[in-house]
Design an enzyme around this catalytic site. Structure first.
Site, short mmCIF file in Angstrom:
data_model
loop_
_atom_site.label_atom_id
_atom_site.label_comp_id
_atom_site.label_asym_id
_atom_site.label_seq_id
_atom_site.Cartn_x
_atom_site.Cartn_y
_atom_site.Cartn_z
N SER A 114 8.30 4.10 1.85
CA SER A 114 7.35 4.30 0.75
C SER A 114 6.28 5.35 1.06
CB SER A 114 6.65 2.99 0.41
OG SER A 114 7.57 2.09 -0.14
N GLU A 241 -17.37 -16.64 1.38
CA GLU A 241 -17.39 -16.47 -0.07
C GLU A 241 -16.04 -16.81 -0.69
OE1 GLU A 241 -20.28 -13.08 -1.93
OE2 GLU A 241 -18.65 -12.44 -0.66
N PHE A 290 -8.08 -9.30 -3.88
CA PHE A 290 -7.78 -10.65 -4.32
C PHE A 290 -6.99 -11.46 -3.29
CE2 PHE A 290 -8.24 -7.80 -7.91
CZ PHE A 290 -9.23 -8.44 -8.63
N HIS A 459 16.00 -0.17 1.90
CA HIS A 459 15.89 0.69 0.73
C HIS A 459 17.24 1.33 0.46
CE1 HIS A 459 11.33 1.31 1.66
NE2 HIS A 459 11.65 0.05 1.40
ZN LIG Z 1 10.17 -1.36 1.30
#
Ligand SMILES: [Zn+2]
Ligand SMILES: *[C@@H]1O[C@H](CO)[C@@H](O)[C@H](O)[C@H]1NC(C)=O
Ligand SMILES: *[C@@H]1O[C@H](CO)[C@@H](O)[C@H](O)[C@H]1NC(C)=O
Ligand SMILES: *[C@@H]1O[C@H](CO)[C@@H](O)[C@H](O)[C@H]1NC(C)=O
Ligand SMILES: *[C@@H]1O[C@H](CO)[C@@H](O)[C@H](O)[C@H]1NC(C)=O
Ligand SMILES: *[C@@H]1O[C@H](CO)[C@@H](O)[C@H](O)[C@H]1NC(C)=O
Ligand SMILES: *[C@@H]1O[C@H](CO)[C@@H](O)[C@H](O)[C@H]1NC(C)=O
Ligand SMILES: *[C@@H]1O[C@H](CO)[C@@H](O)[C@H](O)[C@H]1NC(C)=O
Length: 558
Positions: A114, A241, A290, A459
């Site tokens: 990537s 937190e 998140f 991939h």
């Molecule tokens: Zn990958």
């Protein structure tokens, strides 16, 4: 003159013709396919634009690992879930007028990772696998050589220099390969924190988390939404937190706190509700982390995380404040993680989550000034073999009579490799695969083996799809290098004269926001025309009726 009764009948007739358009025909009927063809034709005539237009904003969606098989499977899965006659309605981006194919290979491998791929489509050069934002003269892991003169400039950097806003949204860590290619320059994508550097013995590498907060252009990003909290926070303090977990940084830096204390109106959030509650009017810089690392899969139903579409919407709300325009990168990042584990259902559901995000983005923006592009960084080894009946689930399997050599069911989706292959044993021993060193693989009759067991599926190297809509979408047709995507975006936004010569000599003022009203006039679709006619006719009839009524009353009075 028509009598009132005749007029009423005519009205009803016109209305029923309009309503008839919606009647669903069975797929056995050629009329179904003709009607589909007609719809597609009018959609294309309405949307394909062949003249040069300047984009104000660009939103680039990347489905990490979203090969064509996963797009097709997602389309089928959605049709089967919704039980809508099992049809293959287009996904949101498949309605775009322009599509093409992208060659994804990197400098040193047929099958890219990537980071090399993202560097290619964000900076315009093919580079070595596992490197980010540096040219091909520097090999993977070689952080100990000077990067001077070898750093590649990303379109994010060019955009910010011209006064545009830049944002990044992902479901992986914001320090992961695809987002990092927007802002980082390093010989190892895997060094995302200084802890990673120590663990990997690559202490010369500057970690991507630090690059995001410290260096241009990351330190100018208006929107940073995703996972990766642990890469940004020290291992000495618990994050009370949030979940009371430790970060992993060894340098004691809390990059989140550092980011929050910089100048400007900033909001930092770490759960879905907080994101939805952001005071957008009073926020110029938005950061949301998140997860400690990556998001969990959509199908795990973790309600504390925002959806990709919600993050996309929040990003657009911040970025669109800039009159000069913006560049937004949105990554459906965990499609890839699911595929690496041979989890087709998780992966396909992630593709559909990105589908919603694309729809949201297109709805919130104007196609006259905002170019939306959807593509993938590379494929995977997923494929759709056999002649499966359309009433079998895309995740199902069935014994196929055609050409069968055994009585085992064939799956509707298979991978060429991955951990699932390890189950292809008789329970006690792994079946020994053919030793390829002992056979001539160049022989005409050599059969390529399949189902190669690996800890992780890999991939895939075949081309991926690209879809585009908006100003300069026309550039994304045909087969292109992934590096061309950076060039085309730079051209659409006129970011860089070296990449886009025509931006230099043209006066862009007259092409800004593209087309004139005339071009729009013949863009009215059949349905719109019909609706217009029906409305005009109905209103006309009532007016006539009213006039006749008034005349009658006047007559009576006289
Ligand atoms: Zn990958
Ligand atoms: C630079 O780093 C690479 C990768 O870690 C290593 O193979 C090489 O020997 C190093 N070169 C020097 C001069 O330290
Ligand atoms: C890093 O270096 C140490 C000590 O030289 C060695 O024990 C360890 O195996 C190395 N780790 C990696 C990932 O190369
Ligand atoms: C933090 O890192 C240091 C140095 O590696 C280590 O000694 C310490 O145990 C770590 N703290 C935690 C809570 O993991
Ligand atoms: C999440 O919700 C979907 C739809 O309701 C359901 O099919 C799926 O099993 C749920 N996932 C988990 C992990 O419970
Ligand atoms: C699925 O379709 C095939 C014909 O294509 C039919 O023979 C079969 O009964 C159907 N199965 C179900 C469950 O409807
Ligand atoms: C599995 O294969 C091995 C080797 O061929 C054989 O000895 C064993 O009996 C097989 N077990 C079963 C359950 O078929
Ligand atoms: C595969 O074949 C080569 C050449 O005959 C041999 O050297 C090698 O040991 C074999 N590998 C295995 C795992 O049997």
């Amino acid at each position: 003159m028509f009598a009132p009764k005749q007029l009423m009948v005519l009205c009803l007739l016109v209305i029923s013709v309009a309503v008839c358009q919606e009647i669903v025909l069975p797929q056995e009927s050629p009329e179904y396919w003709f009607r589909l063809g007609e719809e597609e034709l009018s959609r294309r005539q309405e949307t394909v634009r062949n003249k040069r237009e300047k984009a104000k904003n660009v939103i680039l969606f990347i489905g990490d690992g979203m090969g064509l098989a996963s797009v097709t499977a997602a389309r089928i899965h959605r049709g089967q879930m919704e039980k809508r006659h099992n049809n293959q309605d287009p996904l949101s981006w498949e309605k775009f007028p322009i599509a093409g194919l992208v060659k994804t290979y990197c400098l040193n491998e047929h099958v890219t990772d990537s980071s090399a791929s993202a560097t290619a489509f964000l900076s315009g050069s093919k580079v070595n696998a596992h490197t980010l934002g540096i040219d091909g003269t520097i090999a993977k892991n070689h952080c100990n050589v000077s990067r001077e003169g070898h750093e590649l400039e990303s379109i994010a950097s060019m955009a910010i220099k011209l006064g545009l806003s830049v944002g990044v949204v992902t479901t992986t860590s914001v320090t992961h390969a695809t987002p990092a290619a927007l802002y980082a320059h390093t010989a190892s994508r895997w060094v995302q924190s200084d802890y990673d550097a120590q663990k990997l013995n690559l202490t010369d590498c500057i970690d991507t988390a630090a690059q995001l907060i410290d260096h241009f252009p990351g330190n100018q990003f208006k929107v940073i939404l995703g996972g990766g909290r642990q890469k940004m926070t020290p291992n000495t303090t618990k994050d009370e937190e949030v979940d009371g977990a430790f970060g992993e940084r060894l340098d004691k830096r809390n990059l989140v706190d550092e980011w929050r204390s910089k100048a400007g109106k900033r909001s930092y959030v770490w759960n879905r509700q907080q994101l939805l509650d952001v005071d957008f009017d009073n926020t110029d810089y938005l950061m949301g982390l998140f997860e400690q690392e990556h998001f969990s899969f959509e199908l795990k139903n973790d309600t504390s995380n925002p959806k990709l579409s919600e993050m996309t919407a929040a990003a657009i709300r911040i970025l669109q404040k800039n009159e000069k325009g913006y560049l937004l990168l949105v990554e459906g990042g965990v499609i890839d993680l699911a595929l690496h584990q041979n989890y087709a259902k998780f992966a396909i559901t992630e593709v559909l989550a990105m589908e919603k995000a694309v729809e949201t983005a297109r709805k919130m923006t104007n196609r006259d000034d905002t170019l939306v592009i959807v593509t993938a960084d590379h494929s995977h080894t997923l494929t759709m073999p056999g002649y499966m009946s359309r009433n079998i689930s895309i995740f199902g399997s069935k014994i196929q009579e055609w050409g069968k050599l055994d009585d085992l069911p064939n799956p509707a989706l298979v991978f060429a490799n991955g951990p699932s292959a390890l189950r292809h044993t008789n329970g006690t021993e792994t079946i020994q695969r053919l030793n390829l060193s002992t056979v001539d693989t160049e022989d005409l009759y050599f059969r390529q083996p399949a189902f190669i067991p690996l800890i992780e599926e890999t991939h895939g190297g075949e081309d991926v799809g690209i879809w585009a809509d908006g100003p300069e979408a026309r550039l994304f047709t045909g087969t292109m290098e992934n590096t061309f995507i950076a060039h085309a975006i730079a051209c659409a936004l006129c970011l860089n004269e070296r990449m886009c010569k025509y931006c230099k000599y043209d006066d862009l003022a007259d092409v800004i926001k593209g087309h004139d009203a005339n071009a729009n006039a013949d863009h009215c679709s059949r349905q719109e025309l019909l609706l217009l006619l029906t409305t005009a006719f109905t209103i006309g009839s009532f007016v006539i009726l009213l006039i006749m009524f008034v005349m009658k009353i006047t007559q009576l009075r006289q």
